[in-house]
Design a protein around this motif. Structure first.
Motif, PDB file in Angstrom:
ATOM      1  N   MET A  88       0.836  -1.197   0.000  1.00 59.30           N
ATOM      2  CA  MET A  88       0.000   0.000   0.000  1.00 59.30           C
ATOM      3  C   MET A  88       0.878   1.257   0.000  1.00 59.30           C
ATOM      4  SD  MET A  88      -3.275  -0.295  -0.077  1.00 59.30           S
ATOM      5  CE  MET A  88      -4.524  -1.563   0.055  1.00 59.30           C
ATOM      6  N   THR A  89       0.441   2.242  -0.757  1.00 58.74           N
ATOM      7  CA  THR A  89       1.152   3.511  -0.821  1.00 58.74           C
ATOM      8  C   THR A  89       0.215   4.606  -0.339  1.00 58.74           C
ATOM      9  OG1 THR A  89       2.421   2.776  -2.732  1.00 58.74           O
ATOM     10  CG2 THR A  89       2.293   5.148  -2.364  1.00 58.74           C
ATOM     11  N   GLU A  90       0.747   5.511   0.466  1.00 61.86           N
ATOM     12  CA  GLU A  90      -0.059   6.644   0.924  1.00 61.86           C
ATOM     13  C   GLU A  90       0.646   7.934   0.534  1.00 61.86           C
ATOM     14  OE1 GLU A  90      -2.317   6.516   4.793  1.00 61.86           O
ATOM     15  OE2 GLU A  90      -0.933   8.159   5.246  1.00 61.86           O
ATOM     16  N   SER A  91      -0.061   8.791  -0.165  1.00 65.08           N
ATOM     17  CA  SER A  91       0.520  10.059  -0.610  1.00 65.08           C
ATOM     18  C   SER A  91      -0.388  11.206  -0.201  1.00 65.08           C
ATOM     19  CB  SER A  91       0.678  10.064  -2.139  1.00 65.08           C
ATOM     20  OG  SER A  91       1.471   8.981  -2.555  1.00 65.08           O
ATOM     21  N   SER A  92       0.226  12.319   0.190  1.00 62.89           N
ATOM     22  CA  SER A  92      -0.537  13.496   0.589  1.00 62.89           C
ATOM     23  C   SER A  92      -0.275  14.644  -0.379  1.00 62.89           C
ATOM     24  CB  SER A  92      -0.159  13.932   2.005  1.00 62.89           C
ATOM     25  OG  SER A  92      -0.594  12.981   2.932  1.00 62.89           O
ATOM     26  N   TYR A  93      -1.303  15.427  -0.581  1.00 61.46           N
ATOM     27  CA  TYR A  93      -1.220  16.531  -1.531  1.00 61.46           C
ATOM     28  C   TYR A  93      -1.856  17.774  -0.904  1.00 61.46           C
ATOM     29  CZ  TYR A  93      -0.816  12.425  -4.545  1.00 61.46           C
ATOM     30  OH  TYR A  93      -0.441  11.216  -5.088  1.00 61.46           O
ATOM     31  N   SER A  94      -1.292  18.929  -1.208  1.00 66.05           N
ATOM     32  CA  SER A  94      -1.938  20.186  -0.853  1.00 66.05           C
ATOM     33  C   SER A  94      -2.854  20.592  -1.996  1.00 66.05           C
ATOM     34  CB  SER A  94      -0.898  21.289  -0.627  1.00 66.05           C
ATOM     35  OG  SER A  94      -0.173  21.036   0.540  1.00 66.05           O
ATOM     36  N   VAL A  95      -4.103  20.875  -1.648  1.00 65.96           N
ATOM     37  CA  VAL A  95      -5.104  21.232  -2.649  1.00 65.96           C
ATOM     38  C   VAL A  95      -5.771  22.527  -2.210  1.00 65.96           C
ATOM     39  CG1 VAL A  95      -7.311  20.551  -3.685  1.00 65.96           C
ATOM     40  CG2 VAL A  95      -5.521  18.835  -3.318  1.00 65.96           C
ATOM     41  N   SER A  96      -5.885  23.479  -3.105  1.00 66.03           N
ATOM     42  CA  SER A  96      -6.524  24.747  -2.734  1.00 66.03           C
ATOM     43  C   SER A  96      -7.949  24.811  -3.261  1.00 66.03           C
ATOM     44  CB  SER A  96      -5.724  25.937  -3.248  1.00 66.03           C
ATOM     45  OG  SER A  96      -5.878  26.068  -4.637  1.00 66.03           O
ATOM     46  N   GLY A  97      -8.764  25.605  -2.582  1.00 67.83           N
ATOM     47  CA  GLY A  97     -10.128  25.863  -3.038  1.00 67.83           C
ATOM     48  C   GLY A  97     -11.197  25.125  -2.269  1.00 67.83           C
ATOM     49  N   MET A  98     -10.800  24.237  -1.364  1.00 66.04           N
ATOM     50  CA  MET A  98     -11.805  23.467  -0.628  1.00 66.04           C
ATOM     51  C   MET A  98     -12.392  24.313   0.505  1.00 66.04           C
ATOM     52  SD  MET A  98     -10.088  19.676  -0.429  1.00 66.04           S
ATOM     53  CE  MET A  98      -8.690  20.165   0.589  1.00 66.04           C
ATOM     54  N   ALA A  99     -13.709  24.175   0.692  1.00 67.57           N
ATOM     55  CA  ALA A  99     -14.351  25.001   1.704  1.00 67.57           C
ATOM     56  C   ALA A  99     -15.300  24.222   2.604  1.00 67.57           C
ATOM     57  CB  ALA A  99     -15.129  26.137   1.033  1.00 67.57           C
ATOM     58  N   CYS A 100     -15.733  23.053   2.176  1.00 67.96           N
ATOM     59  CA  CYS A 100     -16.802  22.390   2.927  1.00 67.96           C
ATOM     60  C   CYS A 100     -16.800  20.893   2.632  1.00 67.96           C
ATOM     61  CB  CYS A 100     -18.160  22.985   2.547  1.00 67.96           C
ATOM     62  SG  CYS A 100     -18.560  22.758   0.798  1.00 67.96           S
ATOM     63  N   GLY A 101     -17.740  20.199   3.238  1.00 63.36           N
ATOM     64  CA  GLY A 101     -17.834  18.766   3.037  1.00 63.36           C
ATOM     65  C   GLY A 101     -18.153  18.384   1.605  1.00 63.36           C
ATOM     66  N   HIS A 102     -18.903  19.241   0.919  1.00 61.90           N
ATOM     67  CA  HIS A 102     -19.193  18.951  -0.488  1.00 61.90           C
ATOM     68  C   HIS A 102     -17.914  18.965  -1.319  1.00 61.90           C
ATOM     69  CE1 HIS A 102     -23.495  18.921  -0.015  1.00 61.90           C
ATOM     70  NE2 HIS A 102     -23.433  20.060   0.646  1.00 61.90           N
ATOM     71  N   CYS A 103     -17.050  19.911  -1.033  1.00 58.22           N
ATOM     72  CA  CYS A 103     -15.758  19.961  -1.743  1.00 58.22           C
ATOM     73  C   CYS A 103     -15.019  18.644  -1.541  1.00 58.22           C
ATOM     74  CB  CYS A 103     -14.904  21.115  -1.217  1.00 58.22           C
ATOM     75  SG  CYS A 103     -15.596  22.758  -1.475  1.00 58.22           S
ATOM     76  N   ALA A 104     -14.995  18.171  -0.300  1.00 60.76           N
ATOM     77  CA  ALA A 104     -14.315  16.907  -0.003  1.00 60.76           C
ATOM     78  C   ALA A 104     -14.941  15.763  -0.789  1.00 60.76           C
ATOM     79  CB  ALA A 104     -14.380  16.629   1.494  1.00 60.76           C
ATOM     80  N   ASP A 105     -16.259  15.751  -0.861  1.00 62.47           N
ATOM     81  CA  ASP A 105     -16.953  14.678  -1.592  1.00 62.47           C
ATOM     82  C   ASP A 105     -16.597  14.695  -3.073  1.00 62.47           C
ATOM     83  OD1 ASP A 105     -18.164  13.962   0.761  1.00 62.47           O
ATOM     84  OD2 ASP A 105     -20.068  14.943   0.308  1.00 62.47           O
ATOM     85  N   PHE A 106     -16.565  15.893  -3.668  1.00 63.12           N
ATOM     86  CA  PHE A 106     -16.312  15.984  -5.116  1.00 63.12           C
ATOM     87  C   PHE A 106     -14.890  15.520  -5.447  1.00 63.12           C
ATOM     88  CE2 PHE A 106     -19.452  19.702  -4.841  1.00 63.12           C
ATOM     89  CZ  PHE A 106     -20.528  18.858  -5.027  1.00 63.12           C
ATOM     90  N   ILE A 107     -13.938  15.925  -4.643  1.00 63.24           N
ATOM     91  CA  ILE A 107     -12.550  15.501  -4.881  1.00 63.24           C
ATOM     92  C   ILE A 107     -12.407  13.996  -4.656  1.00 63.24           C
ATOM     93  CG2 ILE A 107     -10.220  15.636  -3.892  1.00 63.24           C
ATOM     94  CD1 ILE A 107     -10.580  18.620  -3.689  1.00 63.24           C
ATOM     95  N   THR A 108     -13.040  13.509  -3.614  1.00 60.73           N
ATOM     96  CA  THR A 108     -12.979  12.066  -3.333  1.00 60.73           C
ATOM     97  C   THR A 108     -13.545  11.260  -4.494  1.00 60.73           C
ATOM     98  OG1 THR A 108     -13.138  12.458  -0.958  1.00 60.73           O
ATOM     99  CG2 THR A 108     -13.733  10.260  -1.735  1.00 60.73           C
ATOM    100  N   GLU A 109     -14.686  11.705  -5.021  1.00 58.63           N
ATOM    101  CA  GLU A 109     -15.306  10.993  -6.151  1.00 58.63           C
ATOM    102  C   GLU A 109     -14.352  10.867  -7.325  1.00 58.63           C
ATOM    103  OE1 GLU A 109     -18.895  12.904  -7.364  1.00 58.63           O
ATOM    104  OE2 GLU A 109     -19.886  12.557  -5.442  1.00 58.63           O
ATOM    105  N   GLU A 110     -13.666  11.944  -7.631  1.00 59.26           N
ATOM    106  CA  GLU A 110     -12.762  11.920  -8.797  1.00 59.26           C
ATOM    107  C   GLU A 110     -11.539  11.040  -8.530  1.00 59.26           C
ATOM    108  OE1 GLU A 110     -13.277  13.021 -11.758  1.00 59.26           O
ATOM    109  OE2 GLU A 110     -15.168  14.031 -11.288  1.00 59.26           O
ATOM    110  N   LEU A 111     -10.962  11.165  -7.337  1.00 53.64           N
ATOM    111  CA  LEU A 111      -9.745  10.396  -7.039  1.00 53.64           C
ATOM    112  C   LEU A 111     -10.039   8.900  -6.938  1.00 53.64           C
ATOM    113  CD1 LEU A 111      -8.053  12.821  -4.498  1.00 53.64           C
ATOM    114  CD2 LEU A 111      -7.183  12.201  -6.762  1.00 53.64           C
TER     115      LEU A 111
END
Lengths: 138, 71
Positions: B1-24
């Motif tokens: 298993m590999t775990e990678s972290s990224y800095s992402v700008s523009g997120m403001a709320c739980g919906h933002c988290a959901d949209f990014i999660t869906e794509e990834l």
């Protein structure tokens, strides 16, 4: 002078949400210019415990402009005291091919010219369309 | 298993988290996505090494901007 006198508090909040949203989507203006039209430079907005300042608000315009959500606002209640407003609203949103509604409770402070200085918000995403309750629709 | 972290700008709320999660989650090999909106951080767990270009494209598809990869 209260910023809410001209239109009344319910319409003020509806207009604030919609005008800000429409300016972002309908104009090619620099996001910072639009943010500054609706917020003070030292604005602090805390939504569901998450803190947003001017820089974060500007960054959030990028996904909004890319995904171009549609927005309809219902303001159910709004009470004012000087520069402060408390409002209960429902935002009806279509975003990335999904339709949902968000109940929004906001306690805000605004300048005399209608810019947001500070806001504390709590939101609750509704599982489906809520029954009709139309005091102010915009 | 590999775990990678990224800095992402523009997120403001739980919906933002959901949209990014869906794509990834659509990327081959991704097994979990954790989003910290307040810290502008996205952590992706995968069963193989991910191409940063694919991660960036997924984040940008959601409308956000990948700033840096932390490895």
């Amino acid at each position: 002078m209260s910023p809410f006198n001209d239109t009344g508090p319910k319409q003020f909040i509806a207009d604030f949400y919609l005008s800000f949203h429409n300016d972002l989507l309908d104009s090619g203006e620099d996001p910072g210019v639009i943010i500054d039209r609706y917020h003070t430079a030292d604005v602090v907005q805390i939504a569901d415990g998450l803190r947003m300042d001017r820089e974060k608000l500007i960054a959030h315009t990028r996904p909004v402009r890319k995904n171009r959500p549609s927005l309809r606002v219902e303001v159910h209640d709004a009470l004012v005291d000087g520069e402060q407003i408390a409002a209960r609203s429902t935002l009806h949103v279509r975003y990335r091919k999904k339709t949902f509604a968000i109940d929004t409770y906001v306690f805000g402070r605004f300048t005399e010219d209608g810019r947001m200085r500070q806001a504390h918000m709590l939101t609750r995403t509704l599982p489906a369309e809520v029954p009709e309750e139309r005091e102010v629709s915009a | 298993m590999t775990e990678s972290s990224y800095s992402v700008s523009g997120m403001a709320c739980g919906h933002c988290a959901d949209f990014i999660t869906e794509e990834l989650e659509q990327l081959a090999g991704v097994t979990a996505v954790a989003v910290d909106v307040e810290c502008d951080t996205v952590t992706v767990t995968s069963d193989r090494d991910l191409d940063i270009a694919d991660v960036r494209a997924a984040v940008e598809e959601a409308g956000y901007e990948l700033i840096t990869a932390h490895g």
